[in-house]
Design an enzyme around this catalytic site. Structure first.
Site, PDB file in Angstrom:
ATOM      1  CG  ASP A 103      -8.252   0.036   2.940  1.00  0.00           C
ATOM      2  OD1 ASP A 103      -7.025  -0.212   2.933  1.00  0.00           O
ATOM      3  OD2 ASP A 103      -8.544   1.301   2.186  1.00  0.00           O
TER       4      ASP A 103
ATOM      5  CG  ASP B  95      -2.237   0.452   0.790  1.00  0.00           C
ATOM      6  OD1 ASP B  95      -2.543   0.688  -0.060  1.00  0.00           O
ATOM      7  OD2 ASP B  95      -3.109   0.728   1.958  1.00  0.00           O
TER       8      ASP B  95
END
Length: 482
Positions: free
Chosen positions: A393, A333
């Site tokens: 997420d 990420d």
């Protein structure tokens, strides 16, 4: 160089007048726009998109006098167009662009005499303006301040925490049923046939992360074609996930259990109708996915079902695998958000570009929970009319929450790991929103969610003196009785 978002407020000539707002990009170093429409000065819009205005000879004399003028981009600089428009008496210059609106920049030193407002606008918006408001349109420019906090984040927060908590709980219920089946030999074979879980080992975790990296890079370079592959996969996977979620609820209802037999197999009629409903929901979303008024609701429902089914189905065997998965995806990420801008030619991160649709592609990836922004601002029109949270997420920390719930079931620890990890996830989400509000830019949520959940789980295991067992995982066969 500046690329400030603003709003063009357009008003038609009808009674009562029809109004509509459009996105514009301007340079705040060149002009200061008012923050509200109070006492705003409106100018009649003159559509000259048939010209690029690189010479005063391109337009008839006097046509720009005391008007707002829109011309096409290209062939000369923004300020050159502005100087010509100002010399011909224009009060505002709009430059229409058929591609994505870029940063509006030029060497202002050579054009100190240019003082009229200059802004970029999408060509499609000019066309829409004429269709909606007619040929006689009055316009003005303003740039309201960005809100410190958008309450759509509260909805995103509730959806995310609910999905993670429910997914972890559902995984724990499945684990309890597995343990009962192991303890009862008569149910073991039947339960194993129904078992649909997939267990991640450290090797498969690394392979999974590598596949994620390759897929993201491929999407960046071949987005135009792969986006439709992702949409198709999402429709299929979300329909199956919605079916699994609703079938689990329907299975608890003791009514309507009529069955039919086909090829020596029996199936409940209600499950056939449920399958048709789930397929129809996915098809309706696929057809109307670009309808911003309501399609986001259906996408969120399908997305929540997808995340729930993923969290329940994919099992982490131990805390070691959780640390490897969450750690690698955290690096993934951060790298694709913060590091890739130093590599790409346009200085944009690969993650942000793929999320927005590279090179102005109108199709968006359906791998996010999205909620319309509730606070009106220029960014609502220009960039993100929705607040977004990626499925990753939710799913990635959710796998750790699910492992904690299963470990609670295995060790009969009164849900202490599950509750603590869920609260840690909620705290991580709040921290993400705080940083988002302070930095005014998109954040890799895993940067805050992963440390919160991993550290909390580790502290609970250390405090209970179960770290070794928590790290290696617990066996079904050791010391468990129904």
């Amino acid at each position: 160089v500046a690329a400030d978002a603003g709003i063009l407020h357009a008003s038609g000539s009808g009674v009562p007048p029809v109004t509509k707002d459009y996105c514009i990009i301007y340079n705040s170093n060149w002009v200061s726009l008012p923050k509200t429409l109070d006492n705003a000065t409106f100018w009649t819009l003159e559509n000259l998109t048939s010209t690029v205005l690189c010479s005063s000879a391109e337009v008839p004399s006097g046509i720009m006098k005391d008007k707002a003028v829109v011309v096409m981009r290209e062939n000369c600089t923004f300020l050159e167009k502005g100087r010509i428009a100002q010399s011909l008496g224009a009060k505002m210059l709009l430059i229409a662009s058929k591609s994505r609106l870029p940063a509006i920049s030029d060497n202002k030193t050579d054009f100190e005499d240019v003082t009229l407002p200059i802004a970029l606008i999408r060509y499609n918006d000019i066309v829409d303006m004429q269709l909606v408001l007619g040929n006689e349109v009055n316009v003005t420019l303003y740039s309201p301040p960005l809100p410190e906090f958008d309450y759509s984040m509260v909805v995103i927060f509730l959806i995310a925490v609910f999905t993670v908590a429910l997914g972890g709980y559902w995984s724990g219920v499945a684990e309890l049923e597995n343990l009962k089946a192991v303890a009862s030999p008569g149910e073991r074979e039947t339960r194993w046939k129904k078992e649909e879980n997939v267990t991640f080992t450290p090797v498969t975790v690394i392979l999974f992360v590598v596949i994620c990296c390759v897929m993201l890079v491929l999407l960046y370079f071949f987005y135009k074609w792969l986006v439709y592959v992702i949409i198709s996969v999402f429709c299929l996977a979300s329909a199956m996930s919605l079916y699994n979620c609703l079938a689990a609820l329907i299975g608890e209802i003791p009514f309507g259990q009529c069955r039919i037999t086909c090829s020596n197999k029996t199936i409940e009629v209600r499950l056939i109708f449920l399958a048709i409903f789930c397929i129809a929901a996915a098809v309706v979303w696929a057809v109307f996915r670009n309808e911003d008024r309501w399609a986001w609701i259906l996408q969120d429902i399908l997305g929540v079902a997808f995340c729930l089914n993923f969290i329940k189905t994919l099992k982490m065997p131990n805390f070691k695998s959780c640390v490897i998965l969450l750690g690698l995806l955290l690096l993934y990420d951060v790298f694709f958000v913060f590091i890739t801008p130093f590599i790409t030619k346009n200085g944009a991160s690969i993650m942000v570009e793929v999320a927005a649709g590279p090179f102005g592609n109108s199709e968006k990836l359906p791998v996010v929970i999205r909620v319309p922004r509730l606070e009106y601002s220029a960014s609502t029109l220009c960039d993100l009319p929705f607040s977004l949270l990626g499925f990753g997420d939710i799913i990635v920390p959710g796998l750790l929450v699910a492992y904690c719930r299963r470990f609670d079931v295995q060790t009969r620890s009164s849900s202490v790991y599950y509750i603590s990890c869920t609260i840690a996830y909620a705290v991580g989400m709040v921290l993400t929103f705080i940083v988002l509000a302070l930095m005014k830019m998109g954040q890799p949520a895993l940067l805050y969610l992963v440390p919160c959940t991993l550290i909390t789980s580790s502290l609970i295991a250390w405090r209970r003196k179960e770290m070794k067992k928590f790290w290696k995982g617990s066996s079904y066969q050791v010391g468990w009785r129904p």
